[in-house]
Design a protein around this motif. Structure first.
Motif, PDB file in Angstrom:
ATOM      1  N   MET A   1       0.683  -0.978  -0.238  1.00 50.28           N
ATOM      2  CA  MET A   1       0.058  -0.453   0.083  1.00 50.28           C
ATOM      3  C   MET A   1       0.656   1.436   0.013  1.00 50.28           C
ATOM      4  N   VAL A   2       1.903   1.241   0.759  1.00 51.68           N
ATOM      5  CA  VAL A   2       2.650   2.166   0.820  1.00 51.68           C
ATOM      6  C   VAL A   2       3.206   2.640  -0.413  1.00 51.68           C
ATOM      7  N   LYS A   3       3.610   1.471  -1.059  1.00 53.16           N
ATOM      8  CA  LYS A   3       4.257   1.823  -2.007  1.00 53.16           C
ATOM      9  C   LYS A   3       3.657   2.031  -3.677  1.00 53.16           C
ATOM     10  N   GLY A   4       2.213   1.726  -2.840  1.00 55.57           N
ATOM     11  CA  GLY A   4       1.209   2.262  -3.851  1.00 55.57           C
ATOM     12  C   GLY A   4       0.371   3.633  -4.129  1.00 55.57           C
ATOM     13  N   VAL A   5       0.741   4.265  -3.252  1.00 60.46           N
ATOM     14  CA  VAL A   5       0.737   6.053  -2.769  1.00 60.46           C
ATOM     15  C   VAL A   5       1.477   6.359  -2.870  1.00 60.46           C
ATOM     16  N   GLY A   6       2.862   5.469  -4.008  1.00 64.65           N
ATOM     17  CA  GLY A   6       3.355   6.191  -4.444  1.00 64.65           C
ATOM     18  C   GLY A   6       5.716   6.941  -3.593  1.00 64.65           C
TER      19      GLY A   6
ATOM     20  N   GLU B   1      13.934  -8.741   9.939  1.00 62.27           N
ATOM     21  CA  GLU B   1      14.313  -9.665   8.233  1.00 62.27           C
ATOM     22  C   GLU B   1      13.118  -9.108   7.949  1.00 62.27           C
ATOM     23  N   LYS B   2      11.722 -10.351   8.209  1.00 64.91           N
ATOM     24  CA  LYS B   2      10.731 -10.326   7.564  1.00 64.91           C
ATOM     25  C   LYS B   2      10.222  -9.163   6.824  1.00 64.91           C
ATOM     26  N   CYS B   3      10.500  -7.679   7.743  1.00 60.65           N
ATOM     27  CA  CYS B   3      10.160  -6.203   7.443  1.00 60.65           C
ATOM     28  C   CYS B   3      10.990  -6.207   5.823  1.00 60.65           C
ATOM     29  N   ILE B   4      11.753  -6.056   6.226  1.00 61.24           N
ATOM     30  CA  ILE B   4      13.097  -5.927   4.804  1.00 61.24           C
ATOM     31  C   ILE B   4      12.649  -6.557   4.085  1.00 61.24           C
ATOM     32  N   ASN B   5      12.415  -8.033   3.642  1.00 60.33           N
ATOM     33  CA  ASN B   5      11.897  -9.084   2.673  1.00 60.33           C
ATOM     34  C   ASN B   5      10.643  -8.463   2.206  1.00 60.33           C
ATOM     35  N   ALA B   6       9.848  -7.952   2.871  1.00 57.40           N
ATOM     36  CA  ALA B   6       8.250  -7.812   2.148  1.00 57.40           C
ATOM     37  C   ALA B   6       8.704  -6.199   1.839  1.00 57.40           C
TER      38      ALA B   6
ATOM     39  N   LYS C   1      11.644  -4.510   0.444  1.00 59.38           N
ATOM     40  CA  LYS C   1      11.505  -5.387  -1.027  1.00 59.38           C
ATOM     41  C   LYS C   1      11.004  -5.607  -2.231  1.00 59.38           C
ATOM     42  N   ARG C   2      10.627  -7.002  -1.359  1.00 61.89           N
ATOM     43  CA  ARG C   2       9.515  -7.528  -2.695  1.00 61.89           C
ATOM     44  C   ARG C   2       8.384  -6.567  -3.052  1.00 61.89           C
ATOM     45  N   ALA C   3       8.187  -5.277  -2.337  1.00 65.76           N
ATOM     46  CA  ALA C   3       7.145  -4.386  -2.891  1.00 65.76           C
ATOM     47  C   ALA C   3       7.831  -3.480  -3.759  1.00 65.76           C
ATOM     48  N   GLY C   4       8.920  -3.297  -3.666  1.00 64.63           N
ATOM     49  CA  GLY C   4       9.848  -2.672  -4.932  1.00 64.63           C
ATOM     50  C   GLY C   4       9.931  -1.061  -4.182  1.00 64.63           C
TER      51      GLY C   4
ATOM     52  N   PRO D   1      19.763  -4.478   3.472  1.00 68.34           N
ATOM     53  CA  PRO D   1      18.249  -3.959   3.177  1.00 68.34           C
ATOM     54  C   PRO D   1      19.714  -2.485   2.421  1.00 68.34           C
ATOM     55  N   ASP D   2      18.984  -1.837   1.276  1.00 62.76           N
ATOM     56  CA  ASP D   2      19.722  -0.529  -0.057  1.00 62.76           C
ATOM     57  C   ASP D   2      20.671  -0.429   1.393  1.00 62.76           C
TER      58      ASP D   2
END
Ligand code: G3P
Length: 220
Positions: free
Chosen positions: A80-85, A104-109, A111-114, A135-136
């Protein structure tokens, strides 16, 4: 992501939330346009939609969870965060710390969301551990200096050197007490790829002037 960068976290300061978040975001965008500096902002989840609509500079969430769409009341979904820009997310801020497993789960999720992922750490050793989660960037912030008048650059330069040494150049931001261009210059000279700060800008009477001074520190 263009480095070095200046990332200003609006936290939950009154001056950086609601309608004020948009006003402050536009000041950051103006300085980015006038100087060409890479200035990013992190805003409350409640303000992401209107801030992302208002400015073209990279906007970060202050936290995202690791769940996807579904029955997850109250969670902040990376999709959703990615979706709003939004461009990215901060994770594990000193004011919102996570255990390694959940982090680690939050980082992976994220990154999966872009999302571009910046993970905070209290010191170089935790930063080293976290860097293994890919992480980046990691942002090292000694908690005792956060929100205060003393900057990590001027009072604890060894923390910056150690973090860059352990994590590697091109991967480390530093923060806590950063207030002016000299703090930025010192951080970069010690190998950091940018700074993370909050009160020095968000609580300032004239955020535009402070940002211009901070940007002056990007030039060696
Ligand atoms: O997220 C940035 C932060 O924790 C540092 O805060 O107020 O010391 O610049 P501040």
């Amino acid at each position: 992501m263009k480095l070095p960068l200046i990332l200003v976290n609006f936290k939950a300061y009154e001056q950086g939330t609601g309608g004020s978040a948009v006003v402050l975001a536009k000041i950051h965008e103006r300085v980015a346009k006038e100087t060409g500096a890479n200035i990013c902002i992190a805003v409350s989840a409640l303000d992401l939609v209107k801030v992302c609509e208002a400015v073209a500079i990279p906007v970060f969430a202050q936290h995202t969870d690791f769940v996807g769409y579904g029955g997850h009341t109250g969670h902040i979904l990376p999709d959703m965060v990615k979706g709003v820009g939004a461009y990215g997310t901060i994770l594990n801020h000193a004011e919102f710390q996570l255990e390694n497993e959940n982090l680690e789960k939050c980082i992976n999720a994220a990154k999966r969301a872009g999302l571009f992922v910046i993970v905070c750490a209290n010191d170089g050793d935790r930063a080293k551990k976290i860097s293994g989660f890919n992480p980046d960037l990691v942002a090292v912030e000694p908690p005792e200096l956060i929100g205060g008048d003393l900057s990590v650059s001027k009072t604890e330069p060894a923390i910056i050197e150690k973090a860059v040494d352990l994590v590697g150049s091109g991967r480390v931001l530093v923060g806590a007490g950063i207030k002016d261009g000299e703090d930025v210059r010192i951080a970069l000279a010690l190998g950091a790829s940018g700074v993370l700060l909050a009160s020095g800008v968000v609580r300032a009477e004239d955020p535009y002037s402070i940002l211009m001074d901070l940007v002056s520190g990007l030039k060696s």
